[in-house]
Design a protein around this motif. Structure first.
Motif, PDB file in Angstrom:
ATOM      1  N   ILE A  16      -5.264  12.008  35.368  1.00 30.88           N
ATOM      2  CA  ILE A  16      -4.822  13.061  36.781  1.00 30.88           C
ATOM      3  C   ILE A  16      -3.237  12.898  37.066  1.00 30.88           C
ATOM      4  CG2 ILE A  16      -5.564  12.899  39.377  1.00 30.88           C
ATOM      5  CD1 ILE A  16      -8.330  12.931  38.351  1.00 30.88           C
ATOM      6  N   PRO A  35       2.301  22.858  41.855  1.00 29.74           N
ATOM      7  CA  PRO A  35       0.868  23.571  41.791  1.00 29.74           C
ATOM      8  C   PRO A  35      -0.483  23.329  42.186  1.00 29.74           C
ATOM      9  CG  PRO A  35       2.345  23.921  40.163  1.00 29.74           C
ATOM     10  CD  PRO A  35       2.835  22.566  40.808  1.00 29.74           C
ATOM     11  N   ASN A  36      -1.239  24.199  42.702  1.00 28.88           N
ATOM     12  CA  ASN A  36      -3.099  23.264  42.786  1.00 28.88           C
ATOM     13  C   ASN A  36      -3.724  22.692  41.855  1.00 28.88           C
ATOM     14  OD1 ASN A  36      -3.252  26.234  44.044  1.00 28.88           O
ATOM     15  ND2 ASN A  36      -3.588  24.801  45.496  1.00 28.88           N
ATOM     16  N   GLY A  37      -3.803  20.918  42.265  1.00 27.26           N
ATOM     17  CA  GLY A  37      -4.091  20.684  41.056  1.00 27.26           C
ATOM     18  C   GLY A  37      -2.893  19.748  40.420  1.00 27.26           C
ATOM     19  N   ALA A  38      -1.951  19.358  40.500  1.00 24.10           N
ATOM     20  CA  ALA A  38      -0.850  19.001  40.077  1.00 24.10           C
ATOM     21  C   ALA A  38      -0.787  17.158  40.375  1.00 24.10           C
ATOM     22  CB  ALA A  38       0.547  19.461  40.305  1.00 24.10           C
ATOM     23  N   GLY A  39      -1.889  17.464  41.578  1.00 27.84           N
ATOM     24  CA  GLY A  39      -2.261  15.670  41.710  1.00 27.84           C
ATOM     25  C   GLY A  39      -1.359  14.986  42.934  1.00 27.84           C
ATOM     26  N   LYS A  40      -0.406  15.823  43.577  1.00 29.13           N
ATOM     27  CA  LYS A  40      -0.183  15.884  44.812  1.00 29.13           C
ATOM     28  C   LYS A  40      -1.548  14.827  45.713  1.00 29.13           C
ATOM     29  CE  LYS A  40       0.576  19.990  46.245  1.00 29.13           C
ATOM     30  NZ  LYS A  40       0.062  20.551  45.339  1.00 29.13           N
ATOM     31  N   SER A  41      -2.336  15.354  46.362  1.00 30.87           N
ATOM     32  CA  SER A  41      -3.466  14.525  47.033  1.00 30.87           C
ATOM     33  C   SER A  41      -3.285  12.972  46.363  1.00 30.87           C
ATOM     34  CB  SER A  41      -4.022  15.164  47.554  1.00 30.87           C
ATOM     35  OG  SER A  41      -4.144  16.239  48.023  1.00 30.87           O
ATOM     36  N   THR A  42      -4.050  12.789  45.296  1.00 29.92           N
ATOM     37  CA  THR A  42      -3.760  11.534  44.557  1.00 29.92           C
ATOM     38  C   THR A  42      -2.695  10.623  44.778  1.00 29.92           C
ATOM     39  OG1 THR A  42      -5.209  13.477  43.026  1.00 29.92           O
ATOM     40  CG2 THR A  42      -4.731  11.148  41.718  1.00 29.92           C
ATOM     41  N   GLN A  82      -5.851  15.966  53.850  1.00 29.22           N
ATOM     42  CA  GLN A  82      -5.547  17.245  53.238  1.00 29.22           C
ATOM     43  C   GLN A  82      -7.392  17.917  54.169  1.00 29.22           C
ATOM     44  OE1 GLN A  82      -5.329  18.799  48.879  1.00 29.22           O
ATOM     45  NE2 GLN A  82      -5.396  21.234  50.029  1.00 29.22           N
ATOM     46  N   GLU A 161      -0.516  18.230  53.573  1.00 31.49           N
ATOM     47  CA  GLU A 161       0.126  19.995  53.773  1.00 31.49           C
ATOM     48  C   GLU A 161      -0.893  19.840  55.494  1.00 31.49           C
ATOM     49  OE1 GLU A 161      -2.466  23.139  51.470  1.00 31.49           O
ATOM     50  OE2 GLU A 161      -2.200  21.745  49.675  1.00 31.49           O
ATOM     51  N   HIS A 194       3.320  23.573  50.866  1.00 30.04           N
ATOM     52  CA  HIS A 194       3.230  24.876  50.002  1.00 30.04           C
ATOM     53  C   HIS A 194       3.845  25.478  50.274  1.00 30.04           C
ATOM     54  CE1 HIS A 194      -0.444  23.470  47.026  1.00 30.04           C
ATOM     55  NE2 HIS A 194      -0.947  23.200  48.598  1.00 30.04           N
TER      56      HIS A 194
HETATM   57  N1  LIG Z   1     -12.859  13.329  42.465  1.00 24.59           N
HETATM   58  C1  LIG Z   1     -12.638  13.603  42.169  1.00 24.59           C
HETATM   59  N2  LIG Z   1     -13.262  13.457  40.175  1.00 24.59           N
HETATM   60  C2  LIG Z   1     -12.259  14.151  39.740  1.00 24.59           C
HETATM   61  N3  LIG Z   1     -11.053  14.734  39.170  1.00 24.59           N
HETATM   62  C3  LIG Z   1     -10.634  15.074  40.901  1.00 24.59           C
HETATM   63  C4  LIG Z   1     -11.441  14.086  42.258  1.00 24.59           C
HETATM   64  N4  LIG Z   1     -10.492  15.135  42.807  1.00 24.59           N
HETATM   65  C5  LIG Z   1      -9.657  15.569  42.123  1.00 24.59           C
HETATM   66  N5  LIG Z   1      -9.537  16.096  40.884  1.00 24.59           N
HETATM   67  C6  LIG Z   1      -8.423  15.688  39.960  1.00 24.59           C
HETATM   68  O1  LIG Z   1      -7.124  15.517  39.913  1.00 24.59           O
HETATM   69  C7  LIG Z   1      -6.046  16.618  40.104  1.00 24.59           C
HETATM   70  C8  LIG Z   1      -5.202  16.122  41.193  1.00 24.59           C
HETATM   71  O2  LIG Z   1      -5.963  16.792  42.257  1.00 24.59           O
HETATM   72  P1  LIG Z   1      -5.028  16.456  43.707  1.00 24.59           P
HETATM   73  O3  LIG Z   1      -6.373  17.365  44.427  1.00 24.59           O
HETATM   74  O4  LIG Z   1      -4.390  15.578  43.356  1.00 24.59           O
HETATM   75  O5  LIG Z   1      -4.469  18.277  43.086  1.00 24.59           O
HETATM   76  P2  LIG Z   1      -3.272  18.381  45.021  1.00 24.59           P
HETATM   77  O6  LIG Z   1      -1.733  18.652  43.619  1.00 24.59           O
HETATM   78  O7  LIG Z   1      -3.333  17.919  45.518  1.00 24.59           O
HETATM   79  O8  LIG Z   1      -3.190  20.127  44.198  1.00 24.59           O
HETATM   80  P3  LIG Z   1      -3.740  21.053  46.046  1.00 24.59           P
HETATM   81  O9  LIG Z   1      -2.562  21.302  46.027  1.00 24.59           O
HETATM   82  O10 LIG Z   1      -4.963  21.719  45.564  1.00 24.59           O
HETATM   83  O11 LIG Z   1      -3.958  20.038  47.607  1.00 24.59           O
HETATM   84  C9  LIG Z   1      -6.979  17.873  39.969  1.00 24.59           C
HETATM   85  O12 LIG Z   1      -7.143  18.654  38.386  1.00 24.59           O
HETATM   86  C10 LIG Z   1      -7.901  17.809  40.555  1.00 24.59           C
HETATM   87  O13 LIG Z   1      -9.147  18.806  39.261  1.00 24.59           O
END
Ligand SMILES: Nc1ncnc2c1ncn2[C@@H]1O[C@H](COP(=O)(O)OP(=O)(O)OP(=O)(O)O)[C@@H](O)[C@H]1O
Ligand SMILES: [Mg+2]
Length: 252
Positions: A16, A35-42, A82, A161, A194
């Motif tokens: 991730i 972008p969505n899913g880039a890993g920002k929240s992670t 978020q 966000e 965003h």
């Molecule tokens: N609990 C989880 N289990 C498995 N994969 C996860 C989990 N949470 C998030 N992911 C995956 O990790 C990747 C990063 O997710 P994250 O939430 O960090 O993205 P983001 O940049 O915050 O996106 P967004 O702009 O949509 O909020 C994504 O591919 C998501 O599908």
């Protein structure tokens, strides 16, 4: 400064975050974009120590975040997620009061009441103090959680966000407050955002993620170029200047 070094998260088969290194300056507003899913929240959750990294390290003003004890962390940083889980029968004023927990340990003193009143006023919650959270609109609830984080009075504020659900006035007001906190009080602010116009015209610094890796980072004026932003989102972004202000255009 927050120093993220070679951070990874997720399994080797489906990573991730991969080898993320970033320096986030103290006393400035940093926009975390991508972008969505880039890993920002992670990344934000790893910094907030809500999750444990698979590898790498994070230091906050020299403090090793893996080693730090919760009581120290709670005075160091406040976080707004978020997705806000709503304990519905909590009143706005009490929620903001929860932010004082690291200082008051549950017994609110005069300094705590002053901090709560200040946060309520700053985030325009005066008329809503006695309302329950489930009696608020989405944007009002968002502001209540941000006020709680503000009341925690930490060196760092991490907001995922925060502009979601906010109308023009409250969104602008929030960004102005965050800038003020950085400039006048030296707080470090990290926001996931965003809307590129908020990112480039209100932030000092930018960290851009794509597919779990750093795409680019640096001071906004140098890093947030039309070329970088267009590649990041795989959509044409133009940067224009008008009356000394910078604008991102991406609607057409
Ligand atoms: N609990 C989880 N289990 C498995 N994969 C996860 C989990 N949470 C998030 N992911 C995956 O990790 C990747 C990063 O997710 P994250 O939430 O960090 O993205 P983001 O940049 O915050 O996106 P967004 O702009 O949509 O909020 C994504 O591919 C998501 O599908
Ligand atoms: Mg996210």
């Amino acid at each position: 400064m927050i120093q993220v070094s070679n951070l990874s998260y997720g399994s080797a088969a489906s990573p991730i975050l991969q080898d993320v290194s970033a320096d986030i300056p103290a006393g400035q507003v940093t926009a975390l974009i991508g972008p969505n899913g880039a890993g920002k929240s992670t990344l934000l959750k790893l910094i907030a120590r809500q999750m444990t990294p698979a590898g790498g390290s994070i230091r906050m003003d020299g403090l090793d975040l893996v080693q730090a004890v919760p009581a120290v962390l709670a005075r160091k940083m406040a976080v707004v997620a978020q997705h806000l889980s709503v304990a519905s029968r909590v009143r706005v004023r009490d929620l903001v009061g929860f932010g004082r927990w690291p200082h008051s340990a549950g017994r609110l003193g005069p300094a705590d009441h002053a901090a709560i009143a200040n946060a309520v006023e700053l985030f325009d919650l005066g008329g809503l103090q006695e309302r329950f959270l489930d009696e608020l609109s989405g944007g009002q609830r968002q502001r209540a959680f941000i006020a709680m984080a503000y009341a925690q009075d930490t060196d760092w504020l991490l907001l995922d966000e925060p502009l979601n659900n906010l109308d023009l006035n409250h969104a602008r007001n929030l960004m102005a407050q965050l800038r003020h906190l950085a400039e006048a009080q030296g707080k470090g602010i990290v926001i996931v955002v965003h809307d590129l116009n908020y990112a480039i015209s209100w932030s000092d610094h930018v960290v851009a993620l794509r597919d779990g890796q750093v795409a680019f980072q640096g001071p906004v004026a140098e890093a947030a170029t039309a070329e970088h932003l267009s590649a990041l989102y795989q959509t044409p972004v133009a940067i224009t200047r008008l009356e000394g202000q910078v604008f991102a255009q991406y609607h057409r």
